[in-house]
Write a protein that holds these residues in place. Structure first.
Motif, PDB file in Angstrom:
ATOM      1  N   MET A  54     107.913  -6.355 -52.850  1.00 41.21           N
ATOM      2  CA  MET A  54     106.963  -7.432 -52.284  1.00 41.21           C
ATOM      3  C   MET A  54     105.918  -7.574 -53.243  1.00 41.21           C
ATOM      4  N   ARG A  55     105.404  -8.901 -53.033  1.00 45.09           N
ATOM      5  CA  ARG A  55     104.010  -9.062 -53.767  1.00 45.09           C
ATOM      6  C   ARG A  55     102.834  -9.183 -52.760  1.00 45.09           C
ATOM      7  N   LEU A  56     101.681  -9.058 -52.926  1.00 43.44           N
ATOM      8  CA  LEU A  56     100.550  -9.218 -52.079  1.00 43.44           C
ATOM      9  C   LEU A  56      99.864 -10.510 -52.385  1.00 43.44           C
ATOM     10  N   TYR A  57      99.378 -11.093 -51.211  1.00 44.07           N
ATOM     11  CA  TYR A  57      98.519 -12.271 -51.341  1.00 44.07           C
ATOM     12  C   TYR A  57      97.669 -12.127 -50.362  1.00 44.07           C
ATOM     13  N   SER A  58      96.045 -12.250 -50.847  1.00 42.27           N
ATOM     14  CA  SER A  58      95.121 -12.264 -49.897  1.00 42.27           C
ATOM     15  C   SER A  58      95.085 -13.372 -48.990  1.00 42.27           C
ATOM     16  N   LEU A 112      97.230 -18.740 -47.361  1.00 45.16           N
ATOM     17  CA  LEU A 112      97.496 -18.023 -48.852  1.00 45.16           C
ATOM     18  C   LEU A 112      96.762 -18.886 -50.056  1.00 45.16           C
ATOM     19  N   THR A 113      96.448 -18.477 -51.100  1.00 46.70           N
ATOM     20  CA  THR A 113      95.914 -19.197 -52.200  1.00 46.70           C
ATOM     21  C   THR A 113      96.668 -18.759 -53.203  1.00 46.70           C
ATOM     22  N   VAL A 114      97.674 -19.458 -53.799  1.00 45.13           N
ATOM     23  CA  VAL A 114      98.842 -18.895 -54.499  1.00 45.13           C
ATOM     24  C   VAL A 114      98.751 -19.582 -55.933  1.00 45.13           C
ATOM     25  N   LYS A 115      98.556 -18.785 -57.036  1.00 43.78           N
ATOM     26  CA  LYS A 115      98.691 -19.500 -58.366  1.00 43.78           C
ATOM     27  C   LYS A 115     100.133 -19.433 -58.850  1.00 43.78           C
ATOM     28  N   ARG A 116     100.699 -20.281 -59.166  1.00 45.41           N
ATOM     29  CA  ARG A 116     102.168 -20.191 -59.881  1.00 45.41           C
ATOM     30  C   ARG A 116     102.027 -19.728 -61.296  1.00 45.41           C
ATOM     31  N   LEU A 135     103.504 -18.862 -64.600  1.00 40.13           N
ATOM     32  CA  LEU A 135     104.304 -19.513 -65.668  1.00 40.13           C
ATOM     33  C   LEU A 135     104.193 -18.611 -67.030  1.00 40.13           C
ATOM     34  N   GLU A 136     103.148 -17.794 -67.097  1.00 42.47           N
ATOM     35  CA  GLU A 136     103.115 -17.111 -68.499  1.00 42.47           C
ATOM     36  C   GLU A 136     102.495 -15.550 -67.979  1.00 42.47           C
ATOM     37  N   ASP A 137     102.684 -14.689 -69.074  1.00 46.44           N
ATOM     38  CA  ASP A 137     102.123 -13.192 -68.616  1.00 46.44           C
ATOM     39  C   ASP A 137     100.682 -13.297 -69.114  1.00 46.44           C
ATOM     40  N   HIS A 138      99.984 -12.068 -69.148  1.00 45.65           N
ATOM     41  CA  HIS A 138      98.691 -12.098 -69.351  1.00 45.65           C
ATOM     42  C   HIS A 138      98.366 -12.532 -70.878  1.00 45.65           C
ATOM     43  N   PRO A 157     105.520 -17.128 -72.310  1.00 46.06           N
ATOM     44  CA  PRO A 157     106.019 -17.636 -71.370  1.00 46.06           C
ATOM     45  C   PRO A 157     106.918 -16.590 -70.214  1.00 46.06           C
ATOM     46  N   HIS A 158     106.335 -16.808 -68.715  1.00 45.78           N
ATOM     47  CA  HIS A 158     107.051 -15.880 -67.939  1.00 45.78           C
ATOM     48  C   HIS A 158     107.196 -16.636 -66.673  1.00 45.78           C
ATOM     49  N   VAL A 159     108.295 -16.523 -66.010  1.00 43.77           N
ATOM     50  CA  VAL A 159     108.214 -17.406 -64.441  1.00 43.77           C
ATOM     51  C   VAL A 159     107.956 -16.471 -63.551  1.00 43.77           C
ATOM     52  N   GLY A 160     106.989 -16.127 -62.944  1.00 43.78           N
ATOM     53  CA  GLY A 160     106.704 -15.171 -61.807  1.00 43.78           C
ATOM     54  C   GLY A 160     107.753 -15.405 -60.790  1.00 43.78           C
ATOM     55  N   VAL A 161     108.254 -14.429 -60.291  1.00 44.98           N
ATOM     56  CA  VAL A 161     109.367 -14.300 -59.128  1.00 44.98           C
ATOM     57  C   VAL A 161     108.740 -14.864 -57.963  1.00 44.98           C
ATOM     58  N   CYS A 162     107.776 -14.332 -57.527  1.00 44.96           N
ATOM     59  CA  CYS A 162     107.225 -14.476 -56.128  1.00 44.96           C
ATOM     60  C   CYS A 162     106.547 -15.821 -56.139  1.00 44.96           C
ATOM     61  N   SER A 163     105.482 -15.759 -56.822  1.00 50.94           N
ATOM     62  CA  SER A 163     104.681 -17.031 -56.884  1.00 50.94           C
ATOM     63  C   SER A 163     105.221 -18.281 -57.132  1.00 50.94           C
ATOM     64  N   ASN A 164     106.600 -18.443 -57.831  1.00 50.67           N
ATOM     65  CA  ASN A 164     107.100 -19.426 -58.115  1.00 50.67           C
ATOM     66  C   ASN A 164     107.989 -20.031 -56.737  1.00 50.67           C
TER      67      ASN A 164
HETATM   68  C1  LIG Z   1      95.775  -6.828 -53.390  1.00 50.19           C
HETATM   69  C2  LIG Z   1      96.298  -8.212 -54.197  1.00 50.19           C
HETATM   70  C3  LIG Z   1      96.112  -9.331 -53.929  1.00 50.19           C
HETATM   71  C4  LIG Z   1      96.568 -10.476 -54.431  1.00 50.19           C
HETATM   72  N1  LIG Z   1      96.235 -11.641 -54.070  1.00 50.19           N
HETATM   73  C5  LIG Z   1      96.896 -12.803 -54.778  1.00 50.19           C
HETATM   74  C6  LIG Z   1      96.400 -14.014 -54.174  1.00 50.19           C
HETATM   75  O1  LIG Z   1      95.608 -14.233 -53.187  1.00 50.19           O
HETATM   76  N2  LIG Z   1      96.734 -15.132 -54.903  1.00 50.19           N
HETATM   77  C7  LIG Z   1      97.812 -14.866 -56.042  1.00 50.19           C
HETATM   78  O2  LIG Z   1      98.117 -15.994 -56.761  1.00 50.19           O
HETATM   79  N3  LIG Z   1      98.095 -13.666 -56.543  1.00 50.19           N
HETATM   80  C8  LIG Z   1      97.545 -12.817 -55.873  1.00 50.19           C
HETATM   81  N4  LIG Z   1      97.999 -11.405 -56.270  1.00 50.19           N
HETATM   82  C9  LIG Z   1      98.942 -11.228 -57.259  1.00 50.19           C
HETATM   83  C10 LIG Z   1     100.326 -11.524 -56.818  1.00 50.19           C
HETATM   84  O3  LIG Z   1     100.704 -10.285 -55.828  1.00 50.19           O
HETATM   85  C11 LIG Z   1     101.440 -11.329 -57.790  1.00 50.19           C
HETATM   86  O4  LIG Z   1     101.235 -10.350 -58.676  1.00 50.19           O
HETATM   87  C12 LIG Z   1     101.568 -12.752 -58.579  1.00 50.19           C
HETATM   88  O5  LIG Z   1     101.795 -13.856 -57.542  1.00 50.19           O
HETATM   89  C13 LIG Z   1     102.470 -12.735 -59.511  1.00 50.19           C
HETATM   90  O6  LIG Z   1     103.718 -12.428 -58.914  1.00 50.19           O
HETATM   91  P1  LIG Z   1     105.014 -13.041 -59.565  1.00 50.19           P
HETATM   92  O7  LIG Z   1     106.244 -12.326 -58.677  1.00 50.19           O
HETATM   93  O8  LIG Z   1     105.144 -14.412 -59.493  1.00 50.19           O
HETATM   94  O9  LIG Z   1     105.161 -12.508 -60.958  1.00 50.19           O
HETATM   95  P2  LIG Z   1     105.986 -11.273 -61.566  1.00 50.19           P
HETATM   96  O10 LIG Z   1     107.366 -11.931 -61.677  1.00 50.19           O
HETATM   97  O11 LIG Z   1     105.771 -10.075 -60.802  1.00 50.19           O
HETATM   98  O12 LIG Z   1     105.237 -11.132 -63.019  1.00 50.19           O
HETATM   99  C14 LIG Z   1     104.248 -10.491 -63.048  1.00 50.19           C
HETATM  100  C15 LIG Z   1     103.732 -10.564 -64.479  1.00 50.19           C
HETATM  101  O13 LIG Z   1     103.030 -11.925 -64.532  1.00 50.19           O
HETATM  102  C16 LIG Z   1     101.904 -12.092 -65.182  1.00 50.19           C
HETATM  103  N5  LIG Z   1     100.754 -12.705 -64.835  1.00 50.19           N
HETATM  104  C17 LIG Z   1     100.231 -13.805 -64.918  1.00 50.19           C
HETATM  105  N6  LIG Z   1      99.261 -14.277 -63.897  1.00 50.19           N
HETATM  106  C18 LIG Z   1      99.308 -13.446 -63.056  1.00 50.19           C
HETATM  107  C19 LIG Z   1      98.729 -13.196 -62.018  1.00 50.19           C
HETATM  108  N7  LIG Z   1      97.528 -14.203 -61.514  1.00 50.19           N
HETATM  109  N8  LIG Z   1      98.823 -12.308 -60.996  1.00 50.19           N
HETATM  110  C20 LIG Z   1      99.853 -11.231 -61.320  1.00 50.19           C
HETATM  111  N9  LIG Z   1     100.503 -11.505 -62.502  1.00 50.19           N
HETATM  112  C21 LIG Z   1     100.237 -12.546 -63.258  1.00 50.19           C
HETATM  113  C22 LIG Z   1     101.453 -10.532 -65.497  1.00 50.19           C
HETATM  114  O14 LIG Z   1     101.870 -10.349 -66.818  1.00 50.19           O
HETATM  115  C23 LIG Z   1     102.667  -9.656 -64.709  1.00 50.19           C
HETATM  116  O15 LIG Z   1     103.065  -8.684 -65.516  1.00 50.19           O
HETATM  117  C24 LIG Z   1      97.406 -10.284 -55.531  1.00 50.19           C
HETATM  118  C25 LIG Z   1      97.742  -8.955 -55.818  1.00 50.19           C
HETATM  119  C26 LIG Z   1      97.082  -7.831 -55.394  1.00 50.19           C
HETATM  120  C27 LIG Z   1      97.353  -6.534 -55.779  1.00 50.19           C
END
Ligand SMILES: Cc1cc2nc3c(=O)[nH]c(=O)nc-3n(C[C@H](O)[C@H](O)[C@H](O)COP(=O)(O)OP(=O)(O)OC[C@H]3O[C@@H](n4cnc5c(N)ncnc54)[C@H](O)[C@@H]3O)c2cc1C
Length: 392
Positions: free
Chosen positions: A182-186, A203-207, A209-212, A216-223
């Motif tokens: 799971m991923r957390l969202y405030s 929830l306020t979620v950022k898509r 699309l790249e790592d820190h 390029p990295h497509v985030g699993v949960c945010s997307n």
């Molecule tokens: C307590 C807590 C509260 C959070 N609240 C929010 C929220 O309100 N809104 C929100 O959008 N996210 C929030 N996050 C971050 C969220 O949980 C995920 O980590 C984020 O959406 C990335 O997940 P993913 O599956 O898309 O990316 P993954 O596939 O898990 O890839 C993660 C990789 O993406 C890169 N990355 C780029 N930008 C980010 C980013 N903004 N956050 C995390 N990783 C990033 C990093 O290199 C990281 O290693 C919170 C995290 C925590 C711990």
């Protein structure tokens, strides 16, 4: 060694071992960074505690956003690191005939007057299926950064407080075939629900699309979440978080510092305070690239009419010098110094990890400017549940 400190009520031969629940852990690394003995390590799948090294100091507890680390389990023998790496959940604590995890003796550092947060009502085994009510893009269309306001209907059985997070389980499996963690969202809404509708959580979620580092990295949960539209269904767990909570005291001052999606818990707290504002003040320092990329910009500007001391920093406005929240803090050093020494001020910091060090350095510099001992003040603020940091 597995600590014997709380062993008074244990059967003969039993010990308590500090263990991390892999089903709750979101692999945020906070515990490993906080561990001063090197007892906590990870294999990029699980975070584990070496019982030979753990001294039971519990420094790792307060920062954990889910409470995954808050397990001080009675065991017949200490589990090895190798065993813990193989877990997908904690083994049932039945070896000694004992029923459940023992709450941490240290507590988790909420403001003394905060309402009691409930956690873990819904779990991976029993998630809540929530329906998406709406999904709005908050950042302007021409911005490469997509941040969305996603409202879920979680119904009456998911009580939450401002500052807590919800867990979202993205569908599908990782490269090894294991279900995604799971991923957390405030939560961005007050406890009474988004727009006053009980059970609705914004929830306020950022898509992502790249790592820190910008690769390029497509985030699993945010997307997944950003792709959902009204009527879509999502598995939700939680709520989580028992320390990043607001004081239930209208006389308390709130000093809030956020970047990007870190605004979510601040929005929730501000909405909670609207209409029940007392003598306490609310000051927000909020940074983003441009006004068009700042979630809730117009909403916050409206709150600035008499209710909120709003300070905005923009780092990419053409023709303007880059400004960051830590610089804004320096510009308002008198207000910040006052808040830091006022025993009824509560400080919240949320956003990307990169901002944390700069903000703490700004506090230290402001204290030096005002002849105040930051080390002592910072430690006191933390101990009293008045300094809360949630960065990711
Ligand atoms: C307590 C807590 C509260 C959070 N609240 C929010 C929220 O309100 N809104 C929100 O959008 N996210 C929030 N996050 C971050 C969220 O949980 C995920 O980590 C984020 O959406 C990335 O997940 P993913 O599956 O898309 O990316 P993954 O596939 O898990 O890839 C993660 C990789 O993406 C890169 N990355 C780029 N930008 C980010 C980013 N903004 N956050 C995390 N990783 C990033 C990093 O290199 C990281 O290693 C919170 C995290 C925590 C711990």
């Amino acid at each position: 060694m597995a600590s014997q400190t709380a062993a008074i009520d244990l059967p003969a031969g039993a010990i308590r071992q500090h263990l991390i629940d892999p089903a709750l852990c979101i692999r945020c690394d906070t515990c490993e960074s906080a561990c001063t003995t090197g007892a906590i390590t990870n294999d990029s799948v699980n975070y584990v505690v070496n019982a030979e090294i753990c001294n039971g100091c519990l420094d790792c507890l307060p920062g954990c956003p889910t409470g995954a680390i808050d397990n001080w389990l009675p065991v017949a023998r200490a589990y090895s690191v190798a065993e813990q790496y193989g877990w997908t959940e904690l083994p049932p604590p039945l070896e000694l005939g004992l029923a459940a995890a023992v709450p941490s003796p240290a507590g988790r550092g909420a403001p003394a007057s905060a309402a009691l947060a409930r956690e873990n009502i819904f779990t991976r085994e029993h998630p809540l299926l929530a329906e998406v009510v709406e999904s709005l893009r908050l950042t302007v269309a021409e911005s490469p950064s997509e941040i969305r306001h996603v409202v879920l209907d979680a119904g009456a059985d998911f009580p939450f407080l401002e500052g807590q997070s919800v867990g979202i389980i993205p569908p599908g499996a990782d490269a090894q075939g294991r279900p995604h963690i799971m991923r957390l969202y405030s939560v961005a809404s007050p406890r009474t629900g988004e727009a006053g509708v009980a059970g609705r959580i914004a929830l306020t979620v950022k898509r992502v699309l790249e790592d820190h580092e910008g690769a390029p990295h497509v985030g699993v949960c945010s997307n997944f979440v950003c792709g959902l539209r009204a009527g879509g269904k999502v598995e939700v767990v939680g709520p989580y978080g028992a320390s990043f909570l607001m004081p239930d005291d209208p006389a308390a001052n709130l000093l809030m510092i956020a970047t990007g999606t870190g605004i979510a818990p601040m929005r929730a707290m501000l909405e909670r305070r609207l209409g029940r504002a007392g003598p306490g003040r609310q000051a927000l320092f909020y940074g983003g690239r441009t006004p068009g990329e700042l979630p809730y910009h117009a909403e916050l500007a409206a709150l600035a009419q008499g209710f909120l001391d709003l300070n905005l920093a923009f780092s990419r406005v053409p023709g303007q010098r880059k400004q960051y929240v830590q610089q804004l803090l320096g510009l308002r050093h008198e207000l910040v110094a006052q808040m830091l020494v006022d025993g009824n001020s509560y400080i919240y910091l949320c956003g990307l990890k990169g901002m944390e060090a700069g903000v703490l350095e700004a506090f230290a510099a402001i204290c030096a400017q005002h002849g105040l001992p930051w080390d002592k003040i910072g430690a006191e603020l933390k101990a009293a549940g008045r300094l809360h940091i949630e960065t990711y």
